[in-house]
Design a protein around this motif. Sequence first.
Motif, PDB file in Angstrom:
ATOM      1  N   VAL A  91       1.124  -1.131  -0.011  1.00  0.00           N
ATOM      2  CA  VAL A  91       0.038  -0.334  -0.296  1.00  0.00           C
ATOM      3  C   VAL A  91       0.871   1.178   0.045  1.00  0.00           C
ATOM      4  N   PHE A  92       1.849   1.033   1.052  1.00  0.00           N
ATOM      5  CA  PHE A  92       2.927   2.545   0.284  1.00  0.00           C
ATOM      6  C   PHE A  92       3.428   2.984  -0.610  1.00  0.00           C
ATOM      7  N   LEU A  93       4.172   1.440  -0.985  1.00  0.00           N
ATOM      8  CA  LEU A  93       4.544   1.631  -2.577  1.00  0.00           C
ATOM      9  C   LEU A  93       3.506   2.359  -3.594  1.00  0.00           C
ATOM     10  N   TYR A  94       2.590   1.746  -3.466  1.00  0.00           N
ATOM     11  CA  TYR A  94       1.059   1.929  -4.244  1.00  0.00           C
ATOM     12  C   TYR A  94       1.167   3.435  -3.821  1.00  0.00           C
ATOM     13  N   HIS A  95       0.982   4.268  -3.013  1.00  0.00           N
ATOM     14  CA  HIS A  95       1.013   5.788  -2.983  1.00  0.00           C
ATOM     15  C   HIS A  95       1.827   6.039  -2.649  1.00  0.00           C
ATOM     16  N   LEU A  96       2.845   5.584  -2.628  1.00  0.00           N
ATOM     17  CA  LEU A  96       4.027   6.616  -2.457  1.00  0.00           C
ATOM     18  C   LEU A  96       4.011   7.145  -4.882  1.00  0.00           C
ATOM     19  N   GLU A  97       4.321   5.882  -5.755  1.00  0.00           N
ATOM     20  CA  GLU A  97       4.348   6.050  -6.713  1.00  0.00           C
ATOM     21  C   GLU A  97       2.863   6.990  -6.809  1.00  0.00           C
ATOM     22  N   HIS A  98       2.058   7.090  -6.571  1.00  0.00           N
ATOM     23  CA  HIS A  98       0.398   7.437  -6.736  1.00  0.00           C
ATOM     24  C   HIS A  98       1.019   9.800  -6.825  1.00  0.00           C
ATOM     25  N   ASN A  99       1.658   9.276  -5.095  1.00  0.00           N
ATOM     26  CA  ASN A  99       2.090  11.300  -5.210  1.00  0.00           C
ATOM     27  C   ASN A  99       3.165  11.721  -6.183  1.00  0.00           C
ATOM     28  N   LEU A 100       4.029  10.778  -5.527  1.00  0.00           N
ATOM     29  CA  LEU A 100       5.317  11.853  -6.598  1.00  0.00           C
ATOM     30  C   LEU A 100       5.147  11.812  -8.403  1.00  0.00           C
ATOM     31  N   LYS A 101       3.489  11.365  -8.403  1.00  0.00           N
ATOM     32  CA  LYS A 101       3.371  11.286  -9.582  1.00  0.00           C
ATOM     33  C   LYS A 101       2.690  12.717 -10.456  1.00  0.00           C
ATOM     34  N   ALA A 102       1.631  12.977  -8.544  1.00  0.00           N
ATOM     35  CA  ALA A 102       0.535  14.045  -8.207  1.00  0.00           C
ATOM     36  C   ALA A 102       1.237  15.044  -8.195  1.00  0.00           C
ATOM     37  N   LYS A 103       1.438  16.293  -9.438  1.00  0.00           N
ATOM     38  CA  LYS A 103       2.476  17.065  -9.474  1.00  0.00           C
ATOM     39  C   LYS A 103       0.949  18.368  -8.812  1.00  0.00           C
ATOM     40  N   GLY A 104       0.036  18.579  -9.178  1.00  0.00           N
ATOM     41  CA  GLY A 104      -0.823  19.169  -8.589  1.00  0.00           C
ATOM     42  C   GLY A 104      -0.749  19.977  -7.871  1.00  0.00           C
ATOM     43  N   SER A 105      -0.139  19.312  -6.647  1.00  0.00           N
ATOM     44  CA  SER A 105      -0.464  19.696  -4.669  1.00  0.00           C
ATOM     45  C   SER A 105       0.636  20.695  -5.038  1.00  0.00           C
ATOM     46  N   GLY A 106       1.445  20.931  -6.081  1.00  0.00           N
ATOM     47  CA  GLY A 106       1.721  22.330  -5.084  1.00  0.00           C
ATOM     48  C   GLY A 106       3.211  21.893  -4.618  1.00  0.00           C
ATOM     49  N   LEU A 107       3.550  21.296  -4.117  1.00  0.00           N
ATOM     50  CA  LEU A 107       4.366  20.227  -3.416  1.00  0.00           C
ATOM     51  C   LEU A 107       5.724  20.008  -3.933  1.00  0.00           C
ATOM     52  N   PRO A 108       7.241  19.756  -3.621  1.00  0.00           N
ATOM     53  CA  PRO A 108       8.180  19.786  -4.281  1.00  0.00           C
ATOM     54  C   PRO A 108       8.227  18.213  -3.803  1.00  0.00           C
ATOM     55  N   TYR A 109       9.175  17.472  -5.103  1.00  0.00           N
ATOM     56  CA  TYR A 109       9.082  16.197  -5.462  1.00  0.00           C
ATOM     57  C   TYR A 109       9.669  15.677  -3.741  1.00  0.00           C
ATOM     58  N   GLU A 110      10.587  16.132  -3.061  1.00  0.00           N
ATOM     59  CA  GLU A 110      11.026  15.647  -1.849  1.00  0.00           C
ATOM     60  C   GLU A 110      10.306  15.399  -0.480  1.00  0.00           C
ATOM     61  N   PHE A 111       8.908  16.992  -0.956  1.00  0.00           N
ATOM     62  CA  PHE A 111       7.656  17.045   0.103  1.00  0.00           C
ATOM     63  C   PHE A 111       7.010  16.050   0.248  1.00  0.00           C
ATOM     64  N   ARG A 112       6.575  15.445  -1.117  1.00  0.00           N
ATOM     65  CA  ARG A 112       5.211  14.246  -1.780  1.00  0.00           C
ATOM     66  C   ARG A 112       5.859  13.073  -0.682  1.00  0.00           C
ATOM     67  N   ALA A 113       7.210  12.703  -1.682  1.00  0.00           N
ATOM     68  CA  ALA A 113       8.460  11.412  -1.508  1.00  0.00           C
ATOM     69  C   ALA A 113       7.603  11.274   0.376  1.00  0.00           C
ATOM     70  N   ILE A 114       8.117  12.710   0.872  1.00  0.00           N
ATOM     71  CA  ILE A 114       7.965  12.980   2.373  1.00  0.00           C
ATOM     72  C   ILE A 114       6.983  12.592   2.950  1.00  0.00           C
ATOM     73  N   GLU A 115       5.741  12.998   2.262  1.00  0.00           N
ATOM     74  CA  GLU A 115       3.993  13.648   2.962  1.00  0.00           C
ATOM     75  C   GLU A 115       4.067  11.604   3.339  1.00  0.00           C
ATOM     76  N   SER A 116       4.174  11.300   1.577  1.00  0.00           N
ATOM     77  CA  SER A 116       3.463   8.809   1.882  1.00  0.00           C
ATOM     78  C   SER A 116       4.256   8.419   2.662  1.00  0.00           C
ATOM     79  N   ILE A 117       5.822   8.636   2.659  1.00  0.00           N
ATOM     80  CA  ILE A 117       5.751   8.117   4.216  1.00  0.00           C
ATOM     81  C   ILE A 117       5.351   8.746   5.249  1.00  0.00           C
ATOM     82  N   LEU A 118       5.570   9.545   5.611  1.00  0.00           N
ATOM     83  CA  LEU A 118       4.526   9.904   7.054  1.00  0.00           C
ATOM     84  C   LEU A 118       3.272   9.500   7.516  1.00  0.00           C
ATOM     85  N   LEU A 119       2.501   9.715   6.474  1.00  0.00           N
ATOM     86  CA  LEU A 119       1.377   9.441   5.911  1.00  0.00           C
ATOM     87  C   LEU A 119       1.179   7.245   6.442  1.00  0.00           C
TER      88      LEU A 119
END
Length: 346
Positions: A91-119
């Motif tokens: 589940v973590f890998l799926y959410h990480l891949e989806h979150n890294l591809k979504a660029k509409g959040s306005g967050l940089p790449y590393e923050f989207r990765a950290i968000e997926s990890i903390l989630l």
Amino acid sequence: MKGRQPTDLMLRCAVKTISGQFKKSDLCVEHGLNARDLRKVDSRVPNLIPTILIRKEAVLINILHIRALVKADAVVLFDTYGSADSRLHSVFLYHLEHNLKAKGSGLPYEFRAIESILLSVLSALEAEMVFIRNLVGGLLAEMEDNIDHDRFKRLLHYSRRLAAFKNRAKLVEEAIDEVLTQDEDMNAMYLSDKLNNVPREFHDHEDLELLLESFSKQVEEIVNEAENIEANVQSTQEIVELILDSNRNALLTLDLKVSIATLGIGAGALIAGLFGMNLTSHIEEDPYAFYVLSGASAGLALLVAMAGLRRLSKIRKVGLSSNIPDRSSKPYLPLPLRKRSHEGWV
């Protein structure tokens, strides 16, 4: 045979879409790390304390089941043994891949990765919290009807498990709060701006601060819930101990009552023993002597038993008023509220 050097040890990880084993030395050179930094993410090294390490070109994260290296354009996941096929990791890998591809959040790449990890970490804590809560809640409901050795032993086991979970959640909260207190570390976590040479103010890290504070508050709620459940368990343990003490006191009281009754019977038997000796007492021929002595023996036995039971009843009475000295019927008034006469204060 020539032994391998510590820097040539292999680490199992996934870089982007490439999965395999890589040398520590190659990882250190490629990502600008020290060899001691990789010890935090090596699954063969016991490390129970969550850590978030900020380096010049990457962020190393080791929290619960996730050991990752986050860069401005890549995420390296270090597999722990047995985690590759687990549902939580999938589940973590799926959410990480989806979150890294979504660029509409306005967050940089590393923050989207950290968000997926903390989630993922938060989801793991919540799942374990629900599981422990159901276990403890069901056991406490069972103990309301019947308390036995098996249930009390299970309660002790669950309380230890709950304490270990609360400790892990607190360590996760402390790891996040430690980053929040360091402005320099939060400023250094803007890896994309470093890569693109974008100048930043030292205290301009509001996006990252909001992200970390959100997860910190959610972890804090989990810790508070664990503390509430732990308080309920401790209260139940104290109540169970009081009930067991009460039952033990009841058994001791029963034993004392039997002893007192035995003492009364023994006192009555004393008269029978005295007249049972082969000595002349000059009342053997009295037609009423047997009835009189039997009544005296029974009366003495009953008197001794009643006196002992009355004394036991006084000893067992426990009250808050037993230690308060007697006061006069006149109510006590402080000096400012009293009336003064020519004879003095009354």
